[in-house]
Enzyme design. Structure first.
Site, PDB file in Angstrom:
ATOM      1  N   ASP A 267     117.911  37.276 -15.009  1.00  0.00           N
ATOM      2  CA  ASP A 267     118.738  36.947 -13.850  1.00  0.00           C
ATOM      3  C   ASP A 267     119.589  38.148 -13.468  1.00  0.00           C
ATOM      4  O   ASP A 267     119.999  38.953 -14.308  1.00  0.00           O
ATOM      5  CB  ASP A 267     119.684  35.777 -14.184  1.00  0.00           C
TER       6      ASP A 267
ATOM      7  N   GLU B  66     112.294  31.253 -10.968  1.00  0.00           N
ATOM      8  CA  GLU B  66     112.098  30.779 -12.335  1.00  0.00           C
ATOM      9  C   GLU B  66     110.789  31.299 -12.919  1.00  0.00           C
ATOM     10  O   GLU B  66     110.706  31.609 -14.109  1.00  0.00           O
ATOM     11  CB  GLU B  66     112.139  29.247 -12.380  1.00  0.00           C
TER      12      GLU B  66
END
Length: 208
Positions: free
Chosen positions: A172, A163
């Site tokens: 991602d 994160e």
């Protein structure tokens, strides 16, 4: 944005016992009603939100850098300031992931602050069916949400480092291998690698 994986559903029992966040594989979670959790594998909306998050944090950090240089300070790297007091269960993981990133890249450094006004993003924690994710707060800053139940199944340091990668501009890539930090939960719970690979490190330095 999130660390959500490709598994379709996960049954979470209300009586599941949390392991303290100072251990290697979990963070505390209060008892919760039995429910079914599904962590999503990504979408164009998530990608756009990740980009907005990075843009907000970079804008905030660069504004502080410009102010510092205006006063005569010479800075070798951009400093990104964060607060972690809203995520007490993940202090060990936040500290570790920050160390990992600071030793992996040269053009940006993460620095913890306690000020309620001089930070660029913050960490917070709780239960969310979406799992852990990064987001903007709509006011020029960002935050990282760390999910209790997800951290009981997946390595919490990898989650936190992943994160934090969004803070630094990485998207991602769930289809990647375990050696790729931004593959997140794609490789499955057995993957505990919290380190960015050489491509990810180079990309962060290029962005900053």
């Amino acid at each position: 944005m999130s660390y959500r994986h490709a598994l379709t559903t996960l049954a979470v029992l209300a009586t599941a016992i949390a392991v303290p966040a100072t251990t290697a594989h979990a963070a505390p979670a209060p008892a919760a009603p039995a429910t079914t959790v599904s962590w999503y594998t990504g979408s164009p909306q998530e990608a756009a939100a990740n980009k907005a998050f990075f843009d907000a944090v970079m804008k905030s950090a660069l504004a502080k850098r410009a102010q510092a240089e205006k006063s005569g300070q010479k800075l070798a790297a951009v400093t990104v300031r964060y607060r972690s007091n809203n995520a007490p269960s993940f202090q060990t993981q936040i500290s570790r992931s920050t160390q990992i990133w600071n030793s992996s890249v040269t053009d940006v450094q993460l620095v913890q602050v306690s000020s309620t006004s001089a930070y660029d993003f913050y960490y917070t924690e709780g239960n969310d069916s979406r799992g852990s994710y990064a987001s903007t707060n709509g006011h020029g800053r960002g935050y990282i949400f760390l999910d209790y139940r997800q951290a009981q199944q997946y390595d919490p340091t990898r989650i936190t480092a992943h994160e934090t990668g969004h803070v630094l501009g990485l998207p991602d890539h769930y289809s990647g291998p375990c050696s790729e930090l931004m593959s997140g939960g794609g490789p499955g719970p057995s993957c505990t690698n919290p380190y960015p690979n050489s491509t990810e490190r180079s990309r962060v330095n290029q962005l900053w």
